[in-house]
Motif scaffolding. Structure first.
Motif, PDB file in Angstrom:
ATOM      1  N   UNK A  60      56.006  63.324  82.854  1.00 37.96           N
ATOM      2  CA  UNK A  60      54.760  63.897  82.353  1.00 37.96           C
ATOM      3  C   UNK A  60      54.187  64.811  83.420  1.00 37.96           C
ATOM      4  N   UNK A  61      53.766  66.013  82.994  1.00 39.95           N
ATOM      5  CA  UNK A  61      53.131  66.924  83.947  1.00 39.95           C
ATOM      6  C   UNK A  61      51.876  67.547  83.324  1.00 39.95           C
ATOM      7  N   UNK A  62      50.886  67.907  84.152  1.00 38.77           N
ATOM      8  CA  UNK A  62      49.647  68.523  83.667  1.00 38.77           C
ATOM      9  C   UNK A  62      49.719  70.041  83.729  1.00 38.77           C
ATOM     10  N   UNK A  63      48.832  70.682  82.979  1.00 34.56           N
ATOM     11  CA  UNK A  63      48.800  72.143  82.953  1.00 34.56           C
ATOM     12  C   UNK A  63      47.887  72.721  84.032  1.00 34.56           C
ATOM     13  N   UNK A  64      46.979  71.893  84.575  1.00 31.41           N
ATOM     14  CA  UNK A  64      46.098  72.368  85.642  1.00 31.41           C
ATOM     15  C   UNK A  64      45.800  71.225  86.599  1.00 31.41           C
ATOM     16  N   UNK A  65      45.171  71.542  87.695  1.00 31.25           N
ATOM     17  CA  UNK A  65      44.892  70.531  88.713  1.00 31.25           C
ATOM     18  C   UNK A  65      43.780  69.594  88.256  1.00 31.25           C
ATOM     19  N   UNK A  66      43.728  68.411  88.879  1.00 30.59           N
ATOM     20  CA  UNK A  66      42.687  67.467  88.504  1.00 30.59           C
ATOM     21  C   UNK A  66      42.814  66.141  89.210  1.00 30.59           C
ATOM     22  N   UNK A  67      42.137  65.148  88.643  1.00 26.05           N
ATOM     23  CA  UNK A  67      42.101  63.785  89.169  1.00 26.05           C
ATOM     24  C   UNK A  67      42.738  62.858  88.133  1.00 26.05           C
ATOM     25  N   UNK A  68      43.676  62.037  88.577  1.00 19.35           N
ATOM     26  CA  UNK A  68      44.427  61.182  87.656  1.00 19.35           C
ATOM     27  C   UNK A  68      43.579  60.043  87.126  1.00 19.35           C
ATOM     28  N   UNK A  69      43.653  59.836  85.814  1.00 20.65           N
ATOM     29  CA  UNK A  69      42.991  58.687  85.185  1.00 20.65           C
ATOM     30  C   UNK A  69      43.705  58.379  83.873  1.00 20.65           C
ATOM     31  N   UNK A 312      45.565  69.165  79.585  1.00 23.56           N
ATOM     32  CA  UNK A 312      46.779  69.060  78.777  1.00 23.56           C
ATOM     33  C   UNK A 312      47.901  68.410  79.570  1.00 23.56           C
ATOM     34  N   UNK A 313      48.493  67.389  78.980  1.00 22.26           N
ATOM     35  CA  UNK A 313      49.639  66.711  79.570  1.00 22.26           C
ATOM     36  C   UNK A 313      50.856  66.914  78.660  1.00 22.26           C
ATOM     37  N   UNK A 314      51.994  67.149  79.268  1.00 25.67           N
ATOM     38  CA  UNK A 314      53.237  67.360  78.515  1.00 25.67           C
ATOM     39  C   UNK A 314      54.283  66.352  78.976  1.00 25.67           C
ATOM     40  N   UNK A 315      55.002  65.758  78.015  1.00 26.74           N
ATOM     41  CA  UNK A 315      56.094  64.845  78.337  1.00 26.74           C
ATOM     42  C   UNK A 315      57.412  65.521  77.987  1.00 26.74           C
TER      43      UNK A 315
END
Length: 344
Positions: A60-69, A312-315
């Motif tokens: 799984x990867x995100x489309x932009x930076x952030x904080x994991x939750x 947005x998260x993509x698997x």
């Protein structure tokens, strides 16, 4: 409730005509009822081809930076599955395209839950990221999440929990705080003062009946000038008063730096320098910084956190039976992230 296995199972789902709320309950989520239908169709096809049990590695990867939750919910969702899970710990930061979760095992074990697990991380990570921005702006000042009223009640505790993961000091939503092993933060709304018709009377009643661990922070913008009311409340409660809260509506100009500066000076001049100024209503990281400079001590942040855009998260499946794979445009094989930790 049994996990959905086939299109026939979907056909047989019956909704009680007397159902009172539209939100999914825990059993429905765990059964796969909130997934996209094409994952059920996928399992039908793979089983027909006798390949549904192939071992895969999904990332799984995100489309932009952030904080994991949201990781804790994903682990609960998949706790009875025979798979390995690696993920970033909640509260950890990530960059675009970082691998934030890796799942290894038979595709049949987790395939239908792709929609669910992505959703469990996408919005909570967005809320946590917004809360982190407020935390950084507030520095060592108190910052509490007041956002429950802006979202559907089914997800209010998820949102406020995510805010605390991101850096908020506490939540006002009762269930969110309890899930975190805390007591919720909050004092009184304008309704109490409007009902009583007098701020000082409500302040005295609050002081008389509330337990000692309930902070004496009183709204001072309901009927009179905020500076005048702050002094009235301070005079009435004395050393018991911890703070005054400003939530001046936009119709009256909102909470301005000038207003905070005046109240701080007037309180100090009368010997009430121990009284803190708590601000809520339409706050953002930029406004928090400005209001701190004017003399604000604490903040209740609502819509900036609750209205945060999901990340947005993509698997992607990156390995099938030990062979690196990828859809066109992506690189086959695993993408390492040293921040990943074995979770299951």
């Amino acid at each position: 409730m049994e996990e959905i296995k086939s299109l026939n199972d979907v056909k047989n789902i019956k909704i009680d005509s007397k159902r009172r709320l539209f939100s999914a309950n825990h059993d429905e989520i765990l059964a796969g009822m909130t997934t996209d239908i094409y994952f059920i169709k996928t399992m039908e096809i793979l089983r027909h081809m006798n390949i549904s049990t192939k071992e895969v590695v999904a990332e799984v990867f995100p489309r932009k930076s952030g904080v994991m939750c949201g990781v804790e919910e994903v682990l609960s969702l998949l706790q009875n599955k025979n798979i390995e899970i690696y993920a970033l710990p909640e509260g950890e930061t990530f960059e675009p395209k970082d691998t934030v979760m890796r799942i290894r095992g038979s595709y049949e074990e987790f395939g239908i839950y792709e929609t669910v697990l992505l959703g469990m991380m996408a919005h909570p990570s967005g809320w946590a990221t917004a809360a982190r921005s407020c935390r950084e702006a507030a520095g060592d000042k108190t910052c509490i999440c007041f956002g429950a009223r802006h979202v559907h009640p089914a997800v209010a505790p998820v949102m406020e929990r995510a805010a605390v993961v991101g850096g908020a000091d506490n939540a006002s939503c009762i269930l969110a705080a309890k899930l975190l092993g805390r007591e919720p933060s909050g004092t009184i709304p304008h309704a109490a003062i409007i009902m009583a018709g007098d701020t000082v009377k409500v302040a005295k009643a609050y002081d008389e009946i509330m337990p000692p661990d309930s902070p004496r922070i009183i709204l001072v913008d309901t009927f009179k000038d905020e500076a005048e009311e702050a002094l009235n409340v301070a005079m009435a409660l004395g050393k018991d008063l911890e703070g005054v809260r400003l939530d001046t509506p936009s119709e009256r100009g909102g909470v301005t730096p000038e207003l905070i500066y005046e109240i701080r000076k007037r309180l100090d001049q009368k010997g009430y320098d121990y009284v803190k100024i708590f601000v809520s209503g339409g706050l953002s990281p930029e406004r928090i910084k400005i209001l701190i400079e004017a003399g604000a001590d604490a903040f209740g942040v609502g819509s900036y956190i609750s209205g945060a855009t999901p990340i947005d998260m993509t698997l992607d499946l990156k390995m099938v039976d030990g062979t690196p794979v990828a859809k066109r445009g992506r690189i086959p094989g695993l993408k390492d992230n040293p921040k990943l930790k074995r979770m299951k």
